[in-house]
Design a protein around this motif. Structure first.
Motif: not given
Length: 589
Positions: A379, A428, A504, A507, A509, A528, A532, A535-537, A539, A550
């Motif tokens: 993340r 997204w 998904r 992600l 953002l 969110l 997060s 999965q891979t996120t 931001l 994070w």
């Protein structure tokens, strides 16, 4: 417009006819059948007049001829109606095909390219300019064939009866297309300028309409009203220029057709007076020959006059095709899904960038070079000043911006992956929610089927259930265009619920809380943040609140990632992030 460009656009327009060729062919055949009936009708009418005036036959002998003449009138009317229907179907199919090409190319180009032009210009391209193709395919193209065939058939009928009348028609016929082409070249250029003015007017008007509150706030209403009035006057003048050319074309055609018919009438008049003794193959001139030639003379020029009447349709189509052809041909070629291998990863996504240079559609460098690695399940929060290149990176990962260098997904270059397969793997959420479906339920589900319990869980997580009870029809509430009836915060919560519901692996953002009030932002970011962890996120944010939760923080400046690390690492050492944290106090401007 240069002659070479006009020829190029004309060839392109004719290529588009392929999808409606059966209808255009049927329209031409019906027009040819109607022309044969016109010749038969003229022959019957000339025969009838000859029997009545010269031979003075009793009624019983010419009643059958009269009946056939009336039958020709009725069948011609039916054929004309059928031809109009066939022409309309041809134009309708081609307009649909052109709009599909434009929409497909817009989808391939992505929002980063679309935003370079006002919304009104796209509306003009899809509506007005595409609509101007109707008469070109419905009337002008079939009439081009008929303008050659019908005069030829009439000459085949007139020459055996009187060669002098046939020569008069044959000699004067080329004058009409010659002058029609001369006038038409100017009309095409005028139409092209007219469409450009219309696109600018549409875009400016829509932009000012959307910013009406801001204009009033800064007392710019009167100035913008004058600007719209000036643009409208410019468009009016250009429209009148097109009309002047159209009327000039019609006047030229009528003049030469009238002169030619008058010469035929004068020739027969002097022949009946005994002053001219040629043209009827050494026999005495008959009333039948005169009537036949004089009835068919206007019909000889009628296809050319109709072509001239429809010639403005060609000029309009060429003018409209300039923007369509430029748009459809100027975009970078997007490899079709059939040419790309199917992408269905059997392991979590690993994203690696090396020497990544993100480019604008026009080739301008937006960000780079970038070197990073985004491991599965990580993340990452991306921060930086406005214009640092954060949104460009998001658009590149979405596949909407071209790039140089390497951007690999599980070892595959992103540019080589089918966009549809790639988009199935990611969700997204951007700054401005887009809710294209009719109801709240349809926008959340986005075509998916889930249980009622799962849907309620997602609605609660995104905070949609808080205001859902206040909507008249709940989940079936119709929002209309631009999510009318909902606040920005409510619309954003629906967009978040849609993203959370989608299966998904990545992600993305892009400042999802930028336009929200404090309460809505709290709901959105809480949902969110929870999502997060699954999965891979990545931001993108201007807010530094809660970034300690994070895994990693990337700091961007001038299109490059200049600092990476965890919250503890970046706050415990001097550097760009510590400076931002100190001076902005949690809010990066």
């Amino acid at each position: 417009m240069e002659k070479k460009r006009q020829q190029q656009l004309t060839r392109w327009l004719r290529q588009q006819r392929a999808c409606a060729r059966p209808w255009t062919t049927l329209s031409t055949l019906l027009g040819l059948a109607s022309a044969l009936l016109i010749i038969a009708q003229a022959w019957l009418l000339a025969t009838l007049m000859h029997h009545l005036i010269s031979e003075q036959q009793p009624r019983a002998q010419w009643l059958s001829t009269l009946f056939l003449l009336l039958l020709c009138f009725a069948v011609r009317a039916l054929l004309s109606w059928l031809r109009e229907q066939a022409g309309y179907r041809a134009g309708e199919q081609i307009r649909r095909a052109l709009r599909k090409q434009v929409l497909d190319r817009l989808q391939q180009s992505g929002p980063a390219w679309i935003q370079e032009k006002p919304v009104g210009s796209w509306a003009s391209l899809l509506l007005e300019q595409t609509e101007e193709m109707q008469d070109y395919y419905a009337r002008y193209l079939p009439q081009m064939t008929l303008a050659v065939l019908i005069p030829g058939l009439i000459l085949l009928v007139i020459f055996p009866v009187n060669w002098a009348a046939g020569l008069i028609l044959l000699a004067t016929a080329p004058l009409i297309p010659l002058f029609m082409a001369l006038v038409g070249m100017g009309a095409a250029d005028a139409n092209r300028r007219n469409f450009l003015a219309l696109a600018r007017l549409s875009g400016d008007f829509l932009d000012r309409l959307r910013g009406l509150d801001t204009l009033r706030l800064f007392h710019r209403g009167a100035a913008e009203t004058r600007a719209i009035a000036a643009a409208s006057e410019d468009f009016r003048q250009r429209t009148m220029e097109v009309l002047r050319l159209a009327f000039l074309s019609s006047a030229v055609l009528e003049f030469f057709a009238s002169v030619s018919i008058a010469i035929v009438a004068v020739y027969f008049g002097f022949s009946y007076l005994g002053e001219l003794h040629f043209g009827h193959y050494g026999t005495s001139i008959t009333l039948f020959a005169g009537f036949l030639a004089l009835i068919l003379a206007p019909e000889f020029f009628q296809p050319l006059r109709d072509l001239g009447t429809f010639y403005h349709a060609k000029a309009q189509a060429v003018g409209a095709a300039d923007a369509l052809h430029t748009f459809l041909s100027s975009q970078p070629e997007v490899t079709s899904a059939e040419d790309k291998p199917e992408f269905s990863p059997d392991r979590p996504l690993q994203i690696d960038a090396s020497g990544l240079m993100i480019m604008a559609p026009n080739g301008t460098l937006l960000a780079g070079p970038l070197d990073f690695s985004l491991s599965p399940g990580r993340r990452v929060a991306l921060v930086g000043q406005s214009g640092a290149g954060k949104s460009s990176l998001i658009n590149a990962l979405l596949g909407f911006l071209p790039y140089q260098g390497s951007l690999r997904i599980n070892g595959y270059e992103l540019r080589d992956l089918p966009r549809r397969d790639w988009h199935q793997l990611l969700a997204w959420v951007g700054q401005n929610p887009h809710l294209p479906e009719r109801t709240v339920r349809e926008n959340v589900l986005n075509g998916q089927r889930v249980s009622a319990a799962r849907l309620q869980e997602i609605l609660a997580l995104a905070g949609v259930d808080e205001f859902l009870s206040r909507l008249p029809l709940g989940l079936e509430h119709e929002m209309g265009d631009q999510a009318v009836g909902l606040s920005v915060g409510q619309a954003q919560r629906i967009a978040v619920a849609r993203a959370l519901l989608k299966p998904r692996q990545l992600l993305l953002l892009d400042e999802p809380g930028a336009s929200l009030d404090a309460r809505s932002e709290q709901h959105v970011m809480r949902a969110l943040l929870a999502a997060s962890q699954q999965q891979t996120t990545l931001l993108v944010t201007h807010q530094l609140n809660e970034l300690a939760q994070w895994d990693e923080i990337w700091v961007m400046r001038d299109g490059q990632i200049i600092q990476q690390g965890s919250w503890q690492q970046l706050t415990s050492q001097p550097g760009p992030f510590a400076t931002l944290l100190t001076h902005r106090q949690g809010d990066i401007a």
